[in-house]
Design an enzyme around this catalytic site. Sequence first.
Site, PDB file in Angstrom:
ATOM      1  N   SER A  97       0.845  -1.191   0.000  1.00 22.31           N
ATOM      2  CA  SER A  97       0.000   0.000   0.000  1.00 22.31           C
ATOM      3  C   SER A  97       0.879   1.240   0.000  1.00 22.31           C
ATOM      4  O   SER A  97       1.967   1.247   0.586  1.00 22.31           O
ATOM      5  CB  SER A  97      -0.897   0.028   1.243  1.00 22.31           C
ATOM      6  OG  SER A  97      -1.567   1.276   1.363  1.00 22.31           O
ATOM      7  N   TYR A 155      -2.396  -1.622   9.949  1.00 26.55           N
ATOM      8  CA  TYR A 155      -2.455  -1.952   8.536  1.00 26.55           C
ATOM      9  C   TYR A 155      -1.186  -1.510   7.810  1.00 26.55           C
ATOM     10  O   TYR A 155      -0.578  -2.278   7.062  1.00 26.55           O
ATOM     11  CB  TYR A 155      -3.679  -1.296   7.901  1.00 26.55           C
ATOM     12  CG  TYR A 155      -3.758  -1.458   6.412  1.00 26.55           C
ATOM     13  CD1 TYR A 155      -4.148  -2.673   5.851  1.00 26.55           C
ATOM     14  CD2 TYR A 155      -3.434  -0.410   5.549  1.00 26.55           C
ATOM     15  CE1 TYR A 155      -4.212  -2.834   4.470  1.00 26.55           C
ATOM     16  CE2 TYR A 155      -3.495  -0.560   4.179  1.00 26.55           C
ATOM     17  CZ  TYR A 155      -3.876  -1.774   3.651  1.00 26.55           C
ATOM     18  OH  TYR A 155      -3.933  -1.937   2.286  1.00 26.55           O
TER      19      TYR A 155
END
Length: 327
Positions: free
Chosen positions: A187, A200
Amino acid sequence: MDLIKQFFISLGTAVVVYYGVKLLLFSRMLFPKQWFPMSKTFFTSMGEWAVVTGASEGIGRAYAFALAEQGMSVVIMSRTKETLDQVAKEIGDKTGQRVKVAVADFTKEDVFGEIEGQLQDLNVGVLVNNVGMLPSYFPGRFLESAELDQTITKVINCNVKTMAKMCKIFLPGMANRGKGVIVNISSGIACIPFPMYTLYAASKVFVERFSQGLQAEYKDKGIIIQTVAPFGVSTRMAAYQQTNIVTSSPEDFVKSSLQYLRAGDKTHGSVCHTVMGWLLQSIPLQVIYAESVLSSLQDYIKKKTGYEASIPESSPTFKIQLNEQEE
């Protein structure tokens, strides 16, 4: 004085060379077909099958379609059989390629023995580790997460353990054949320590470091291992935001990212996302970590997702669990 003058001349030259190299590297992103060419048979030359996790929607589904369109048979994996069956039919009807469905909930502990048993006889040339869990759409502090102990376990199982285990299953065959491709989806927010999405973002840092180390170990074996770190892509994880110059559709992003497969051990997958990565890393962390910025981030996400700001963050309904990046 001459020594000082020489020092500043040398420093200025070094700065010019440094940014000149960066500009050259960026210019390559504008012309991927020229800088990173691939033959029409590149993917099929890696092996007969591609395996894609989290493949029933979003980025994973787009990778499965794209690889099938390149002539590969595909194994699509996720936790919902009905959705997988529908996607398998769509891929088969559109491309004429074989599609196998493998159901697995990667937030669980013991799913990999069954996967290995089902797929051990396949000549897998491409592995896309796309599945991932975002604890919540909405940014929040670590201790505010609902069912925190379970969330920690699920995020580690899905985002960290799954990638390593899937590589363990399929990397030996690639090493023996001397060819193969592994794409691990990270990400863009893993560029920096990212508050409000701490767990995350940290899990995605593991994806990048693991992939880069693995590429260094197996590059000489003829295997390409690459991290792809997107920013905005219109998927369920991003609350299906409208596509624009910053937010790509899954199909457009995957088409772009595959053009950079030979561009190194990490890419953001598109020119726009590469620029966003550079911009994010150039902002002083003190600015990002300011309380006003973090509060603005929460307000922005709530507004973009249509979430009612009147619901208190402590409410059990505030946290929406997403067990997979691509369901």
